[in-house]
Design an enzyme around this catalytic site. Structure first.
Site, PDB file in Angstrom:
ATOM      1  N   GLY A  56      -4.550 -11.860  -2.795  1.00 49.44           N
ATOM      2  CA  GLY A  56      -4.889 -11.824  -4.217  1.00 49.44           C
ATOM      3  C   GLY A  56      -6.357 -12.082  -4.428  1.00 49.44           C
ATOM      4  O   GLY A  56      -7.019 -12.743  -3.638  1.00 49.44           O
TER       5      GLY A  56
ATOM      6  N   LYS B 269      -3.522 -11.458  12.278  1.00 54.66           N
ATOM      7  CA  LYS B 269      -3.762 -12.822  11.797  1.00 54.66           C
ATOM      8  C   LYS B 269      -3.342 -13.851  12.851  1.00 54.66           C
ATOM      9  O   LYS B 269      -4.019 -14.864  13.045  1.00 54.66           O
ATOM     10  CB  LYS B 269      -3.002 -13.040  10.490  1.00 54.66           C
ATOM     11  CG  LYS B 269      -3.593 -12.219   9.340  1.00 54.66           C
ATOM     12  CD  LYS B 269      -2.643 -12.166   8.153  1.00 54.66           C
ATOM     13  CE  LYS B 269      -3.271 -11.455   6.968  1.00 54.66           C
ATOM     14  NZ  LYS B 269      -2.274 -11.174   5.912  1.00 54.66           N
TER      15      LYS B 269
ATOM     16  N   GLU C  33       0.848  -1.197   0.000  1.00 56.54           N
ATOM     17  CA  GLU C  33       0.000   0.000   0.000  1.00 56.54           C
ATOM     18  C   GLU C  33       0.885   1.249   0.000  1.00 56.54           C
ATOM     19  O   GLU C  33       2.069   1.186   0.329  1.00 56.54           O
ATOM     20  CB  GLU C  33      -0.841   0.044   1.290  1.00 56.54           C
ATOM     21  CG  GLU C  33      -1.545  -1.231   1.624  1.00 56.54           C
ATOM     22  CD  GLU C  33      -2.885  -1.335   0.924  1.00 56.54           C
ATOM     23  OE1 GLU C  33      -3.418  -0.296   0.509  1.00 56.54           O
ATOM     24  OE2 GLU C  33      -3.375  -2.467   0.772  1.00 56.54           O
TER      25      GLU C  33
END
Lengths: 434, 434
Positions: B301, B204, B189
């Site tokens: 993705g 996560k 980003e």
């Protein structure tokens, strides 16, 4: 709290691992599922008593004592081999029991019959333990990748063969010595044929292919070569080419037909499968959405395989409790969607090849070999020639670009009939990019 | 044939991937599940029309149009971020809809509230897409390893950071340049803080830990260090020590407490995690029965994450069709079994350390450093000292045996205050054997 009763047929390595898993993890499974999984009976002909940790479990003489016990919900077959496993599973299904097995030989050869019987009776068949030991790869394929078209499935599915190849690679041992070591350590059977000749790997590939592609396939349809002809010199050359030799199961959906083969394979070290060492297993699933997914871990063993069998038992127990038997079809696709598909003949394969030619070191030999290869449309990626000893056999090692299997076979027939070639050429397929 | 209707909130990268997956694989999913999964509505504020492949799908302006539609069974949230995602999910749950999300920031910080609401309402929450992109690792952990006590969970969970480290390793790029490249290629980003400082990885890890250990944990409890301070010279020395530097999430059940940390880690190249390159992710689950299981693949993705979200949708659809909602608890353990557990402070950690000391090349410097380390009970495994330039700063690189984090910190305070040490010592933890 609902109790699900389990009957276990077979108390060998995996059977005792399952029993330990179910007993020692009873509380944990309860905390996860709200279900009490109770191993009530074990059938084992040759046993006179069970170990003290299994105090609450009844030892019975034969599978019928499990099959005829109406309180048993799940019949676990862990004796291995074709008979009496096949007959007992069919009887258990007929008696309305769900079945869990890790029997890859049975499933790959008689799966169609067993799964049809189970579907007709409306019972489940779990077989996570049949491929890849403790790796939850069948669940990953059936459920985790359920939205994917599988483009390829490949892997290292036999821990014994991988152990032997690893020892040959790391310690530069000859095959026979690595095999003896594996036998001494209990990684290989007295008769190692199933493991080292690729038969066990072909059984497992057949199971995976049915799930991945929704197709019928028997191990006999899989072109199978083992590792007993691999020599240390090949492993050495593989290293120089940046590869390791692995016994690989390979299948690809190439459109009309499906490739299915098991053979020693040069795997570039950049590929994760090249790094799978010792008795470990790994499988690569190529989904059209996910791309390459690799799962690895212990490919065999008492507790790892026990874990996989226990996962199936838990899965089925959840379905029984939820009234959701048949929630996921045993073979991933609905039974009526599993079709026959042509298997691409090995002769139609295209991949890069490793060729080790034993040639007399005479002027013009390499030129002749190169001319033959070129005449068959095979182009050379690189050549290594070592140890110049005039008029004595030396290794001429060639890595080809992607070439047709058929063309390579024809070229090798010519090359091997040259006066200057002293022994049959060793040919190892390489994992290509396709 | 039963039809399950799906409403999608958010049509960014993953949202469009899911829409493509559900539409292009409609037939395949039907052949596997017997269910028609129908994406009926997409809510996306900024969109004026949908692509032609989604002809049958209605575009609506806001999530309420999905939440208030009684025909929608499953509400998929893919807008990301905390609000309005949180409020919309709560409203969807209140309306009795099952929820699928890939929102790791939201789940790791507000998961308790969301899962409690879902449990109270008796609806499912799927979140496979929140960790590890297309790798079906949450299903593997919840179901595949259901019979295991998890001893450790670790992994490479951020593709951006792994891409940057891979480029730094392979091309010897400095961090800033590798980051710029990642940004140019769309892997990072404009503001890369979440990725490179380990925050996303900690989110996560928190999600995985809840499932693995049945415990409450917030990302704020996880000691987190990023990779922005790693220099090419450290990567070079890592190579000399047979390691690669990876941004690793590490947790271990060490009995009373649980370790939870995210930091750059020296991973021995023999460990499979060292071979995970580029934007890939990998996770290692150590079960008490299975031993180490590693899953790897694309960590992000459009289509890989779309595949994971679709797998959740299929899973929930199967439960709806079978009347088996709640078959597997959302967090693996039953809600009442998820407990608070102490997190081991980082200061209590023991592992081998890599220390790069910037010392003036004067006689006796190494002896002084060695004496300080030894005084803190830290023993040295190996030392590399390069580029002798008298009276100028050189790197003295030390690999310690397993040492206490606290002792290393104390020793470094002493070392860094030496006259002969010219810059703060760089310290990288190493993946130990425990």
């Amino acid at each position: 709290m609902q109790t699900i009763n389990i009957g276990l047929f077979g108390f060998g390595t995996v059977g005792s691992g399952l029993a330990e898993a179910l007993c020692s993890q009873h509380e944990r499974i309860l905390r996860r599922s709200g279900l009490s999984l109770k191993l009530t009976k074990i059938a084992a002909r040759s046993l006179s008593s069970l170990p003290p940790q299994l105090a609450g479990v009844e030892l019975v003489k034969d599978a019928d004592a499990l099959i005829n016990d109406p309180s048993i919900h799940i019949f676990v077959e862990l004796i291995g081999g074709i008979e009496p496993a096949r007959t007992c599973i069919l009887k258990a299904i007929a008696a309305g029991k769900h079945v869990v097995t890790a029997n890859k030989a049975l499933l790959s050869q008689h799966g169609k019959e067993l799964f049809a019987a189970a579907a007709a009776k409306g019972v489940e068949v779990g077989f996570e333990g049949s491929v890849g030991g403790g790796i939850p790869l069948i669940k990953a394929l059936k459920e985790g990748l359920a939205a994917n078209k599988l483009l390829a499935v490949m892997g290292i599915l036999n821990g014994t063969a991988n152990y032997i190849l690893t020892r040959m690679t790391e310690e530069r041992l000859p095959f026979a010595e690595a095999l003896r070591e594996a036998q001494r350590l209990g990684f290989a059977e007295a008769d190692p044929t199933y493991d080292v000749e690729g038969i066990d790997t072909a059984h497992k590939l057949a199971i995976l292919m049915t799930i991945a592609y929704g197709m019928n396939i028997s191990p006999q349809q899989i072109a199978t070569e083992g590792i007993s002809t691999i020599e240390p010199v090949d492993i050495e050359f593989a290293r120089e080419f940046g590869c390791r030799i692995k016994l690989l199961a390979v299948s690809r959906d190439i459109g009309g037909a499906v490739e299915a083969r098991v053979h020693p394979t040069m795997v570039p070290t950049a590929h994760l499968l090249a790094s799978i060492s010792g008795a470990n297993n790994a499988v690569e699933f190529c989904g059209d959405l996910t791309g390459s997914i690799i799962l690895s871990g212990a490919g065999a063993g008492r507790l790892p395989t026990g874990s996989a069998v226990a996962a199936d038992v838990i899965d089925i127990a959840r379905n029984i409790a939820a009234g959701a038997v048949g929630r996921v079809p045993a073979l991933s696709y609905l039974p009526e969607q599993i079709v026959d598909r042509p298997i691409a003949p090995l002769s139609a394969l295209s991949c890069p090849f490793y060729l080790r030619i034993t040639a007399l070191d005479k002027p013009g030999v390499l030129a002749k070999i190169a001319a033959i290869l070129s005449g068959h449309g095979i182009s050379i990626e690189s050549v290594i020639q070592k140890g110049r000893r005039e008029n004595e056999p030396v290794a001429v090692v060639i890595l080809t670009h992607t070439a047709k299997e058929e063309a390579v076979a024809a070229a090798l027939r010519e090359i091997d009939s040259l006066d200057t070639v002293a022994a049959p050429t060793v040919r190892i397929r390489m994992l290509g990019e396709e």
